[in-house]
Every structure is written in C-alpha cells, then in structure tokens.
Motif scaffolding. Structure first.
Motif, PDB file in Angstrom:
ATOM      1  N   THR A 122      77.117  44.914  19.505  1.00  0.00           N
ATOM      2  CA  THR A 122      77.051  46.317  19.111  1.00  0.00           C
ATOM      3  C   THR A 122      76.544  46.384  17.675  1.00  0.00           C
ATOM      4  OG1 THR A 122      79.350  46.283  18.361  1.00  0.00           O
ATOM      5  CG2 THR A 122      78.952  47.066  20.613  1.00  0.00           C
ATOM      6  N   LYS A 148      63.830  48.181  22.563  1.00  0.00           N
ATOM      7  CA  LYS A 148      64.553  47.084  23.218  1.00  0.00           C
ATOM      8  C   LYS A 148      64.017  45.796  22.608  1.00  0.00           C
ATOM      9  CE  LYS A 148      65.393  44.756  27.596  1.00  0.00           C
ATOM     10  NZ  LYS A 148      65.198  44.796  29.052  1.00  0.00           N
ATOM     11  N   GLU A 172      73.417  48.465  21.681  1.00  0.00           N
ATOM     12  CA  GLU A 172      74.314  47.585  22.430  1.00  0.00           C
ATOM     13  C   GLU A 172      73.466  46.456  22.981  1.00  0.00           C
ATOM     14  OE1 GLU A 172      76.177  49.843  25.527  1.00  0.00           O
ATOM     15  OE2 GLU A 172      77.292  51.093  24.115  1.00  0.00           O
ATOM     16  N   GLU A 209      69.478  46.745  23.124  1.00  0.00           N
ATOM     17  CA  GLU A 209      68.844  48.007  23.496  1.00  0.00           C
ATOM     18  C   GLU A 209      69.429  49.138  22.665  1.00  0.00           C
ATOM     19  OE1 GLU A 209      67.972  48.881  27.624  1.00  0.00           O
ATOM     20  OE2 GLU A 209      68.777  46.898  28.149  1.00  0.00           O
ATOM     21  N   GLU A 210      68.570  49.831  21.949  1.00  0.00           N
ATOM     22  CA  GLU A 210      69.016  50.995  21.195  1.00  0.00           C
ATOM     23  C   GLU A 210      69.398  52.081  22.187  1.00  0.00           C
ATOM     24  OE1 GLU A 210      66.432  50.192  17.170  1.00  0.00           O
ATOM     25  OE2 GLU A 210      65.523  51.393  18.753  1.00  0.00           O
ATOM     26  N   GLN A 211      70.557  52.679  21.976  1.00  0.00           N
ATOM     27  CA  GLN A 211      71.101  53.667  22.910  1.00  0.00           C
ATOM     28  C   GLN A 211      70.750  55.094  22.535  1.00  0.00           C
ATOM     29  OE1 GLN A 211      72.893  52.572  25.733  1.00  0.00           O
ATOM     30  NE2 GLN A 211      71.941  50.716  24.968  1.00  0.00           N
ATOM     31  N   ARG A 212      70.785  55.359  21.238  1.00  0.00           N
ATOM     32  CA  ARG A 212      70.537  56.734  20.802  1.00  0.00           C
ATOM     33  C   ARG A 212      70.217  56.761  19.317  1.00  0.00           C
ATOM     34  NH1 ARG A 212      74.911  58.504  17.936  1.00  0.00           N
ATOM     35  NH2 ARG A 212      76.822  57.328  18.266  1.00  0.00           N
TER      36      ARG A 212
END
Length: 177
Positions: free
Chosen positions: A45, A95, A63, A76-79
C-alpha cells in the motif's frame, strides 16, 4: 522462507524516487515519480506522487502485490487523492511492474508502467522507470491511520481582532515540553 520474505519486504519499505521515461506526450517535459511504499507480507500500500516540481503534482493512492521469490511487485494506483496541474492536463492512473535490484551498495526498483487517464477515456504514453531509495519525501508524509480515522470535534470557535495569538497546549494538565 518466512525470514527471507520479512527481510526483503522490510528492505523495500520506504520512499523511492526516480524519473518516468515515456513515449512522447504528457503535460510535463520531465516526470519525477515518488512512491511511498509499505509492504505487509505480500500486500503493498502507499502513495505515489507524479510531479514536475512540488507545486505541479498528482498524488495517488495505490495497492499492490509483492513476490519475495522474484523480488518483484505489481502496483496499481487506485484513485487520485489530490492534484495541482495545468488545466489542460488530465491525471494518469498507472500500473507498475517493478523488480528490486542491488549491487550491495545501491538499491533500485526498475520496471515498466502503463496507464489510463483519470476520466478513463485515453491510454497514457507508457514507459519505463528506475527509482532509488531516498531518506526524505519532497512531500508531506501520510498521516497514520489512527489520526485519519478519528473524528475531530470543534469544541469552540474564538474570534480575535489582533494579529498576534498565543496558544499553549497542555497534556494531562502538565507542561512536559
């Protein structure tokens, strides 16, 4: 094997900085990248910062998964958490596929990345990345979850009409510095 996983994960926790090399396109002539990585077992994270300088940046929450056998990670970037970029730019959600390398003195994360614009309409120019560990972030470190989850209640609002205000903070009624 448990000790190996723990030591490798511990070795990769921290702040990593580098430059994004990519195909032509994008908003900035040079893209700096900073990943603030926390690994717990195989789970990764953290926060990423894409920036030309600290006044033109995009901060994203990510995450990922860590593989101690191959010393690799997929992030991978989530937001997008926040951004301050020129109005004609759109943040890119990326990503990363990275591998840890060391010659004993220098530690690097190397790999590639792909992405889509935040509005999910276009692919971002893909590229490669090489990062080294740094001691201090160019940005403020994230607050611990304990502080971000607690509710802050306004006890009282005090209005003053002077340019000077003195605040004294007390812990349990004792001045302890």
């Amino acid at each position: 094997a448990v000790v190996s996983t723990f030591s490798q994960a511990q070795n990769l926790n921290g702040i990593w900085k580098g430059k994004l090399v990519m195909e032509p396109g994008g908003c900035f002539p040079v893209y700096n990248i900073e990943l603030q990585i926390t690994i717990n077992g195989t789970r990764i994270t953290g926060n990423s910062y894409h920036y030309s300088d600290t006044s033109n940046y995009v901060k994203e929450v990510f995450e990922g998964v860590f593989d101690s056998t191959t010393r690799s990670m997929t992030i991978e970037e989530q937001r997008v958490a926040t951004f301050h970029i020129p109005p004609d730019c759109i943040p890119c959600i990326k990503k990363y596929v990275l591998t840890f390398h060391t010659d004993g003195t220098e530690h690097q994360l190397r790999g590639s990345w792909t992405g889509k614009t935040m509005d999910n309409r276009n692919a971002c120019p893909a590229g490669t990345i090489v990062m080294t560990r740094i001691e201090r972030s160019a940005f403020k470190p994230p607050l611990p979850p304990k502080l971000t989850e607690r509710k802050n209640e306004l006890v009282r609002e005090i209005f003053v009409d002077t340019g000077m205000v003195r605040l004294d903070f007390y812990d349990n009624g004792q001045i302890d510095g």
